[in-house]
Structures are given as C-alpha cells and as structure tokens.
Design a protein around this motif. Structure first.
Motif, PDB file in Angstrom:
ATOM      1  N   ILE A 169      63.337 -10.375-118.418  1.00  0.00           N
ATOM      2  CA  ILE A 169      62.620 -10.955-117.286  1.00  0.00           C
ATOM      3  C   ILE A 169      61.156 -11.160-117.668  1.00  0.00           C
ATOM      4  O   ILE A 169      60.550 -10.297-118.313  1.00  0.00           O
ATOM      5  CB  ILE A 169      62.768 -10.034-116.051  1.00  0.00           C
ATOM      6  CG1 ILE A 169      62.177 -10.669-114.793  1.00  0.00           C
ATOM      7  CG2 ILE A 169      62.161  -8.657-116.311  1.00  0.00           C
ATOM      8  CD1 ILE A 169      62.559  -9.919-113.516  1.00  0.00           C
ATOM      9  N   ASN A 170      60.601 -12.286-117.267  1.00  0.00           N
ATOM     10  CA  ASN A 170      59.214 -12.540-117.614  1.00  0.00           C
ATOM     11  C   ASN A 170      58.279 -11.869-116.612  1.00  0.00           C
ATOM     12  O   ASN A 170      58.716 -11.256-115.634  1.00  0.00           O
ATOM     13  CB  ASN A 170      58.939 -14.030-117.755  1.00  0.00           C
ATOM     14  CG  ASN A 170      58.913 -14.758-116.422  1.00  0.00           C
ATOM     15  OD1 ASN A 170      59.566 -14.328-115.467  1.00  0.00           O
ATOM     16  ND2 ASN A 170      58.185 -15.847-116.369  1.00  0.00           N
ATOM     17  N   TRP A 171      56.975 -12.044-116.818  1.00  0.00           N
ATOM     18  CA  TRP A 171      56.010 -11.216-116.126  1.00  0.00           C
ATOM     19  C   TRP A 171      56.038 -11.373-114.609  1.00  0.00           C
ATOM     20  O   TRP A 171      55.841 -10.411-113.872  1.00  0.00           O
ATOM     21  CB  TRP A 171      54.601 -11.510-116.658  1.00  0.00           C
ATOM     22  CG  TRP A 171      54.069 -12.851-116.256  1.00  0.00           C
ATOM     23  CD1 TRP A 171      54.349 -14.050-116.839  1.00  0.00           C
ATOM     24  CD2 TRP A 171      53.183 -13.132-115.171  1.00  0.00           C
ATOM     25  NE1 TRP A 171      53.699 -15.069-116.189  1.00  0.00           N
ATOM     26  CE2 TRP A 171      52.960 -14.530-115.159  1.00  0.00           C
ATOM     27  CE3 TRP A 171      52.542 -12.348-114.216  1.00  0.00           C
ATOM     28  CZ2 TRP A 171      52.134 -15.141-114.231  1.00  0.00           C
ATOM     29  CZ3 TRP A 171      51.714 -12.968-113.280  1.00  0.00           C
ATOM     30  CH2 TRP A 171      51.521 -14.351-113.288  1.00  0.00           C
ATOM     31  N   ASN A 172      56.308 -12.607-114.121  1.00  0.00           N
ATOM     32  CA  ASN A 172      56.270 -12.835-112.668  1.00  0.00           C
ATOM     33  C   ASN A 172      57.665 -13.076-112.092  1.00  0.00           C
ATOM     34  O   ASN A 172      57.791 -13.587-110.972  1.00  0.00           O
ATOM     35  CB  ASN A 172      55.350 -14.002-112.336  1.00  0.00           C
ATOM     36  CG  ASN A 172      55.861 -15.318-112.889  1.00  0.00           C
ATOM     37  OD1 ASN A 172      56.852 -15.354-113.614  1.00  0.00           O
ATOM     38  ND2 ASN A 172      55.201 -16.405-112.550  1.00  0.00           N
ATOM     39  N   SER A 173      58.693 -12.715-112.853  1.00  0.00           N
ATOM     40  CA  SER A 173      60.091 -12.813-112.408  1.00  0.00           C
ATOM     41  C   SER A 173      60.576 -14.250-112.218  1.00  0.00           C
ATOM     42  O   SER A 173      61.626 -14.463-111.609  1.00  0.00           O
ATOM     43  CB  SER A 173      60.318 -12.026-111.102  1.00  0.00           C
ATOM     44  OG  SER A 173      59.932 -10.686-111.260  1.00  0.00           O
ATOM     45  N   SER A 174      59.849 -15.227-112.719  1.00  0.00           N
ATOM     46  CA  SER A 174      60.272 -16.620-112.554  1.00  0.00           C
ATOM     47  C   SER A 174      61.370 -17.012-113.535  1.00  0.00           C
ATOM     48  O   SER A 174      62.079 -17.993-113.311  1.00  0.00           O
ATOM     49  CB  SER A 174      59.075 -17.554-112.722  1.00  0.00           C
ATOM     50  OG  SER A 174      58.513 -17.434-114.015  1.00  0.00           O
ATOM     51  N   ASN A 175      61.516 -16.244-114.605  1.00  0.00           N
ATOM     52  CA  ASN A 175      62.575 -16.502-115.583  1.00  0.00           C
ATOM     53  C   ASN A 175      63.336 -15.218-115.882  1.00  0.00           C
ATOM     54  O   ASN A 175      62.731 -14.184-116.170  1.00  0.00           O
ATOM     55  CB  ASN A 175      61.998 -17.058-116.888  1.00  0.00           C
ATOM     56  CG  ASN A 175      61.567 -18.499-116.729  1.00  0.00           C
ATOM     57  OD1 ASN A 175      62.377 -19.369-116.451  1.00  0.00           O
ATOM     58  ND2 ASN A 175      60.294 -18.743-116.889  1.00  0.00           N
ATOM     59  N   LYS A 176      64.649 -15.317-115.804  1.00  0.00           N
ATOM     60  CA  LYS A 176      65.524 -14.193-116.109  1.00  0.00           C
ATOM     61  C   LYS A 176      66.586 -14.682-117.089  1.00  0.00           C
ATOM     62  O   LYS A 176      67.112 -15.782-116.935  1.00  0.00           O
ATOM     63  CB  LYS A 176      66.170 -13.643-114.839  1.00  0.00           C
ATOM     64  CG  LYS A 176      65.160 -13.166-113.801  1.00  0.00           C
ATOM     65  CD  LYS A 176      65.844 -12.680-112.533  1.00  0.00           C
ATOM     66  CE  LYS A 176      64.790 -12.275-111.486  1.00  0.00           C
ATOM     67  NZ  LYS A 176      65.436 -11.775-110.236  1.00  0.00           N
ATOM     68  N   ASP A 177      66.873 -13.851-118.045  1.00  0.00           N
ATOM     69  CA  ASP A 177      67.817 -14.224-119.096  1.00  0.00           C
ATOM     70  C   ASP A 177      68.887 -13.142-119.209  1.00  0.00           C
ATOM     71  O   ASP A 177      68.577 -11.958-119.094  1.00  0.00           O
ATOM     72  CB  ASP A 177      67.081 -14.372-120.430  1.00  0.00           C
ATOM     73  CG  ASP A 177      65.916 -15.339-120.343  1.00  0.00           C
ATOM     74  OD1 ASP A 177      64.753 -14.874-120.321  1.00  0.00           O
ATOM     75  OD2 ASP A 177      66.167 -16.540-120.281  1.00  0.00           O
ATOM     76  N   TYR A 178      70.117 -13.576-119.451  1.00  0.00           N
ATOM     77  CA  TYR A 178      71.230 -12.636-119.503  1.00  0.00           C
ATOM     78  C   TYR A 178      72.129 -12.930-120.695  1.00  0.00           C
ATOM     79  O   TYR A 178      72.336 -14.091-121.070  1.00  0.00           O
ATOM     80  CB  TYR A 178      72.081 -12.737-118.233  1.00  0.00           C
ATOM     81  CG  TYR A 178      71.352 -12.345-116.974  1.00  0.00           C
ATOM     82  CD1 TYR A 178      70.739 -13.307-116.188  1.00  0.00           C
ATOM     83  CD2 TYR A 178      71.278 -11.012-116.582  1.00  0.00           C
ATOM     84  CE1 TYR A 178      70.059 -12.958-115.030  1.00  0.00           C
ATOM     85  CE2 TYR A 178      70.601 -10.650-115.422  1.00  0.00           C
ATOM     86  CZ  TYR A 178      69.995 -11.633-114.660  1.00  0.00           C
ATOM     87  OH  TYR A 178      69.323 -11.274-113.511  1.00  0.00           O
ATOM     88  N   ALA A 179      72.691 -11.868-121.242  1.00  0.00           N
ATOM     89  CA  ALA A 179      73.751 -12.037-122.218  1.00  0.00           C
ATOM     90  C   ALA A 179      74.993 -12.573-121.512  1.00  0.00           C
ATOM     91  O   ALA A 179      75.232 -12.270-120.340  1.00  0.00           O
ATOM     92  CB  ALA A 179      74.061 -10.698-122.880  1.00  0.00           C
TER      93      ALA A 179
END
Length: 124
Positions: free
Chosen positions: A51-61
């Motif tokens: 997750i990036n600093w401001n929660s605007s991007n989330k990445d998952y396996a």
C-alpha cells in the motif's frame, strides 16, 4: 529506521478470518510504501500485499486477491491486513515491511525494515 511489530496471528479453521496489525515507530511511517510478506517453511519469503503512503494504490499477489485487504492508518502509525476465506496454503509467518519510497515493489530486497513476524496457521 522504522521499528515494526506485528500482532494478530493465530490458529484458524479454513474459511475463517484474521486481522493482522503492524505497529510502527521511529521514522515517519506515513512517508513509506508498506508491504506484507509471508514465508512458509522451506520456501522463499513472498510478497502478499502493499500500500502506498496515502492508500490510493494497493497491490496484491494473485494468490490473495479478493480475499485479503491491506489498509493503513497513518494517524495511528499502523498497517493492517484483513484476511478472509483463509486456506491451509495461507499458513506462514507473516511479516510487515517498510520501503523508503513512495512506489510499489514486490521484491523483498527493496524493503528496508522488517518486523519479527507473526504466525498464521490455517487448519483444514
């Protein structure tokens, strides 16, 4: 350096849920990309979610998409991993990690600080 302490692991039946937390202290938590990794016995440590600093991007396996949700609360310096529909293959030690960057990475070598890990065991 960021000090990281995970909690919330345990034993759960298949299909159940757990919520992991990672409390951060030290340097400015809100500046960093944060990740969850896991390692099962005899395997490499693998990326689970980020997750990036401001929660605007989330990445998952791919293995956890649709079942796990990563979130963070910068006011509380805490990272979370909500894990639903757990499977026996999710059994592992789960680690949170801080990356001194704003940007995504799934490579464990690009993370700077690590917690001690919390055990998650899913019984069938």
């Amino acid at each position: 350096q960021v000090q990281l302490v995970e909690s919330g692991g345990g034993l759960v039946q298949a299909g159940g849920s757990l919520r992991l937390s990672c409390a951060a202290s030290g340097r400015t938590f809100s500046s960093y990309y944060m990740g969850w990794f896991r390692q099962a016995p005899g395997t490499e440590r693998e990326f689970v979610a980020g997750i990036n600093w401001n929660s605007s991007n989330k990445d998952y396996a791919d293995a956890v998409k649709g079942r796990f949700t990563i979130s963070r609360d910068n006011a509380k310096n805490t990272l979370y991993l909500q894990m639903n529909s757990l499977r026996p293959e999710d059994t592992a030690v789960y680690y949170c990690a801080a990356r001194y960057s704003w940007y995504y990475s799934s490579s464990k070598t690009e993370y700077n600080d690590w917690g001690q890990g919390t055990q998650v065991t899913v019984s069938s």
